[in-house]
Design an enzyme around this catalytic site. Sequence first.
Site, short mmCIF file in Angstrom:
data_model
loop_
_atom_site.label_atom_id
_atom_site.label_comp_id
_atom_site.label_asym_id
_atom_site.label_seq_id
_atom_site.Cartn_x
_atom_site.Cartn_y
_atom_site.Cartn_z
N TRP A 102 -2.31 -1.33 -10.55
CA TRP A 102 -2.50 -0.94 -9.26
C TRP A 102 -1.85 -1.87 -8.18
CZ3 TRP A 102 -2.39 4.18 -9.14
CH2 TRP A 102 -2.91 4.59 -10.27
N ASP A 172 -8.44 -2.62 -1.90
CA ASP A 172 -8.16 -1.41 -2.76
C ASP A 172 -9.38 -1.35 -3.52
OD1 ASP A 172 -8.05 0.86 -4.26
OD2 ASP A 172 -5.94 0.19 -5.12
N LYS A 196 -13.70 8.62 -7.83
CA LYS A 196 -14.46 7.89 -9.00
C LYS A 196 -15.89 7.64 -8.76
CE LYS A 196 -9.96 5.68 -9.25
NZ LYS A 196 -9.49 6.53 -10.44
N1 PMP Z 1 -5.75 2.20 -7.03
C1 PMP Z 1 -6.52 2.21 -7.80
C2 PMP Z 1 -7.40 0.87 -8.10
C3 PMP Z 1 -6.90 3.44 -8.57
O1 PMP Z 1 -7.78 3.50 -9.73
C4 PMP Z 1 -6.15 4.44 -8.12
C5 PMP Z 1 -6.40 5.76 -9.10
N2 PMP Z 1 -6.66 5.86 -10.34
C6 PMP Z 1 -5.36 4.68 -7.12
C7 PMP Z 1 -4.95 3.28 -6.50
C8 PMP Z 1 -4.35 5.48 -6.92
O2 PMP Z 1 -5.31 6.42 -6.26
P1 PMP Z 1 -4.77 8.10 -5.67
O3 PMP Z 1 -4.17 8.85 -6.94
O4 PMP Z 1 -6.14 8.51 -5.08
O5 PMP Z 1 -3.52 7.86 -4.72
#
Ligand code: PMP
Length: 360
Positions: A102, A172, A196
């Site tokens: 991420w 994040d 989540k």
């Molecule tokens: N950052 C993290 C730590 C995540 O776990 C996720 C989704 N699993 C995202 C970003 C991306 O999020 P989204 O799909 O809501 O854009």
Amino acid sequence: MTRVFNFSPGPAALPEPVLRQAAAEMLDWHGSGMSVMEMSHRGKEFIAIHAEAESLLRELLAVPSNYKVLFLQGGAIGQNAFVPMNLLRGKTTADYVNTGEWSKKSVKEAKKYCTVNVAASAEASRFTSIPKQDGWKLDPNAAYVHICSNETIGGVEYHWTPDTGDVPLVADMSSNIMSRAIDVSRYGLIYAGAQKNMGPSGLTIVIVRDDLIGQALPITPSAFDLKQQADNDSMLNTPPTYAIYIAGLTFKWLKQQGGLAAMGEHNRTKAALLYDYLDATPFYVSPVAKEDRSLMNVPFTLRDDALTDAFLKGADERGMVQLKGHRSVGGVRASIYNAMPLEGVKALVQYMKEFEARHG
Ligand code: PMP
């Protein structure tokens, strides 16, 4: 009706009382004769739902009064662009700490808008630990320092808050927000997708310090402009109304559980049960450094990878679902967010023991 133990990384399990209340209120919210989904976002009913969700979030996280709480769309992936567009504030560089999949996505997107200084990276250790701050090479001219507080795929989590001095810290927190108490005042901006620990997908929470608002790049889309959204109480355009309503119910549930201190304790107990067992046997392997292990996402492998499919199939048959590791790393991943009860983790550990006895 049978509910499973849902170990999904997200969208993830929600507290059952929340779903029950939403079901009971589906056709007629509080005598309005309407579903929340059918309400105008500018009507008095929804304004009250929105205000209550914000006030509960502020209370749970003890958000200081000089911070705005925004309920937006676009997900955490959207935030990867939103953050540089809003927070560069005339600067050209930003610091990023790379702790996994991420973070890598955040770095890639930010490069469209600024020079990215990767201040530290755990790539050499295959993202099995969080780099210690004394090794970070921060740029004093950086507009902000970006971290991912919990890597949902790799299963590493910060159990400490970096000190970035006067440079705003951006996090994040998609996969560990609301899992324990934090000191919001240590951050310039926090963002998280809701799916989540807070509610359904479609809602993105942004918590931002007032002085960082108002200097977006001219190219910034209006819907992504912090000032325009803050000035309009997140209603520059239609917000994700139903997701905000469910998040509000989830916040109420969290408060009933004793708030974030109690939830943090509960989450520590759950994770310890699983990690203690992983450490007690060579049959299963946890790749993550002990001090950096996530309390939310617990990835592990079977010593004999050829047994993984049988393990997952058996779990599924016992009503423990969505345990497959991310396609990039394989193996198994148990996501044990707030809504996963202790009984779910106990059932998983019991099954792991039985599987080991049969195949070990
Ligand atoms: N950052 C993290 C730590 C995540 O776990 C996720 C989704 N699993 C995202 C970003 C991306 O999020 P989204 O799909 O809501 O854009």
